[in-house]
Design an enzyme around this catalytic site. Structure first.
Site, PDB file in Angstrom:
ATOM      1  N   VAL A  37       0.833  -1.211   0.000  1.00  5.06           N
ATOM      2  CA  VAL A  37       0.000   0.000   0.000  1.00  5.06           C
ATOM      3  C   VAL A  37       0.863   1.254   0.000  1.00  5.06           C
ATOM      4  O   VAL A  37       0.681   2.164  -0.818  1.00  5.06           O
ATOM      5  CB  VAL A  37      -0.950   0.024   1.221  1.00  5.06           C
ATOM      6  N   ASP A  66       9.948   3.097   6.824  1.00  4.39           N
ATOM      7  CA  ASP A  66       9.606   1.738   7.224  1.00  4.39           C
ATOM      8  C   ASP A  66      10.640   1.250   8.234  1.00  4.39           C
ATOM      9  O   ASP A  66      11.828   1.580   8.123  1.00  4.39           O
ATOM     10  CB  ASP A  66       9.578   0.798   6.017  1.00  4.39           C
ATOM     11  N   ARG A  71      14.208  -3.656   3.633  1.00  7.85           N
ATOM     12  CA  ARG A  71      13.284  -3.138   2.609  1.00  7.85           C
ATOM     13  C   ARG A  71      13.708  -1.742   2.150  1.00  7.85           C
ATOM     14  O   ARG A  71      13.753  -1.453   0.948  1.00  7.85           O
ATOM     15  CB  ARG A  71      11.867  -3.108   3.185  1.00  7.85           C
ATOM     16  N   THR A 117      -2.505  -4.572   9.277  1.00  2.90           N
ATOM     17  CA  THR A 117      -3.372  -4.845  10.435  1.00  2.90           C
ATOM     18  C   THR A 117      -3.910  -6.276  10.288  1.00  2.90           C
ATOM     19  O   THR A 117      -5.021  -6.485   9.798  1.00  2.90           O
ATOM     20  CB  THR A 117      -4.544  -3.841  10.521  1.00  2.90           C
ATOM     21  N   THR A 163      -6.549  -0.907   7.416  1.00  4.71           N
ATOM     22  CA  THR A 163      -7.894  -1.408   7.691  1.00  4.71           C
ATOM     23  C   THR A 163      -8.072  -1.672   9.184  1.00  4.71           C
ATOM     24  O   THR A 163      -7.301  -2.430   9.780  1.00  4.71           O
ATOM     25  CB  THR A 163      -8.162  -2.698   6.904  1.00  4.71           C
ATOM     26  N   CYS A 303      -6.759  -9.689   3.196  1.00  3.12           N
ATOM     27  CA  CYS A 303      -7.911  -8.808   3.424  1.00  3.12           C
ATOM     28  C   CYS A 303      -9.244  -9.550   3.507  1.00  3.12           C
ATOM     29  O   CYS A 303      -9.934  -9.464   4.522  1.00  3.12           O
ATOM     30  CB  CYS A 303      -7.962  -7.726   2.344  1.00  3.12           C
TER      31      CYS A 303
END
Length: 368
Positions: A37, A66, A71, A117, A163, A303
């Site tokens: 995202v 991050d 990464r 999440t 979310t 998700c």
């Protein structure tokens, strides 16, 4: 279009500050959580040189933060292990700074939270990462007001995209910011919720081509946040009435899909026992104009199989047991066992010894 001209005097920690809302055309934006995202969002903000709504030129600095140092180091070397962006595409984004140092993003005006999440092994919401990000934002806000005194400053804005269940932003996240910053919502900083709608791996439905839901902690911040996203989202935005409405809208998108798949899965189990080909039934039913065609199968990923548990968790907290949603989850969670049993049944029909059977599984990953 909110242009951020309002200036007011605020007394914070004993000092007087001339405060105004950030200029969305010329601001510093920090995105916390650079995964499937956060990276596309960072790149979209970095690429956009003029506002889609006003055609005004945009000059923004983007901080991509991050905690995963590996990464960040890969992205600094222009390598994206999610394969969303090529080396040349990353090199084109000149105004992004990738960092794992929290102090590097203190100078930003707008902070966007895009951390995962997930759920735990008991199917309960795991908010550890979003809580940590909220505490970090509180630390940043505190540092901001320690370092700049008695001059015009921008109200810091924090926007959540992760979310979460309805109410989590205001009941959990904002209190953590206030506790760690000694600041107050809608007085010293402002907040919003704009849920991510990313479809990883989809080259046709990219972030700018998906309508963006927006919201804010008051009328002014809601307008600013809607304008901010409106400057980069070609499909447009939809400003919701409240933060809770935006949270709820996101959570039911995947809950609805989960239930639709559960219905077809249950039908496939019934038809299998009736010795009826499910695909043939769906093909026949699809000839009616208002029949929505879903296919049976496994529900995985980050998700669709997760978000319903966030809603059911909150529902139980307010005294309602959501039977339909949980029934759908139970059906989908048990599909792997059902498919396993069908496989064993077919192996036996072929008179193959189970311990000697070799099974090829096609489509093992949830996404291509």
């Amino acid at each position: 279009m909110w242009i951020g001209t309002l200036t007011t005097i605020r007394k914070i920690n004993g000092f007087n500050y001339k405060m105004k809302f950030p200029d969305i055309y010329n601001t510093k934006i920090a995105i916390l959580g650079i995964g499937y995202v956060g990276l596309p969002l960072s790149m979209e903000f970095a690429y956009r040189k003029s506002c889609l709504r006003t055609n005004k030129p945009i000059k923004r600095s983007i901080y991509a933060f991050d905690t995963n140092k590996s990464r960040i180091n890969q992205l600094k070397r222009l390598f994206d292990n999610t394969n969303e962006f090529s080396k040349s595409e990353l090199a084109e984004a000149k105004n992004i700074e990738f960092t794992s140092n929290l102090d590097d993003i203190i100078s930003a005006d707008i902070f966007i939270i895009t951390v995962p999440t997930p759920i735990n092994k008991f199917n309960k919401p795991d908010l550890d990462l979003v809580k940590k990000a909220s505490s970090d934002i509180g630390y940043i806000f505190k540092k901001k007001f320690e370092n700049i005194k008695n001059k015009i400053n921008n109200f810091p804005i924090v926007i959540y995209e992760s979310t979460i269940y309805p109410g989590a932003t205001e009941d959990i996240c904002i209190p953590l910011i206030e506790e760690n910053s000694n600041l107050k919502l809608n007085k010293d900083f402002f907040c919003g919720y704009s849920p991510e709608r990313i479809n990883p791996g989809d080259k046709n439905r990219k972030i700018s081509s998906i309508v963006k839901l927006t919201s804010g902690s008051n009328k002014e911040s809601a307008s600013l946040i809607d304008s901010l996203y409106g400057s980069i989202i070609e499909a447009g935005t939809f400003k919701t009435a409240t933060i809770k409405v935006a949270e709820a809208a996101k959570i039911i998108e995947n809950t609805q899909r989960d239930l639709n798949i559960a219905l077809i899965n249950e039908l496939s189990i019934i038809f299998e026992r009736l010795n009826i080909n499910t695909q043939s039934v769906l093909n026949a039913a699809s000839t009616k104009w208002n029949f929505v065609k879903y296919l049976p199968g496994l529900v995985g990923g980050h998700c669709v199989g997760v978000d319903p548990y966030y809603l059911t968790y909150k529902s139980k907290k307010v005294g309602y047991n959501p039977r339909v949603i949980l029934s759908g989850r139970l059906t989908n969670d048990n599909m792997s066992k059902h498919i396993f049993n069908l496989t064993i049944k077919n192996i036996q029909k072929k008179r193959i010894k189970k311990k000697n059977a070799r099974v090829l599984i096609l489509g093992y990953s949830f996404k291509e």
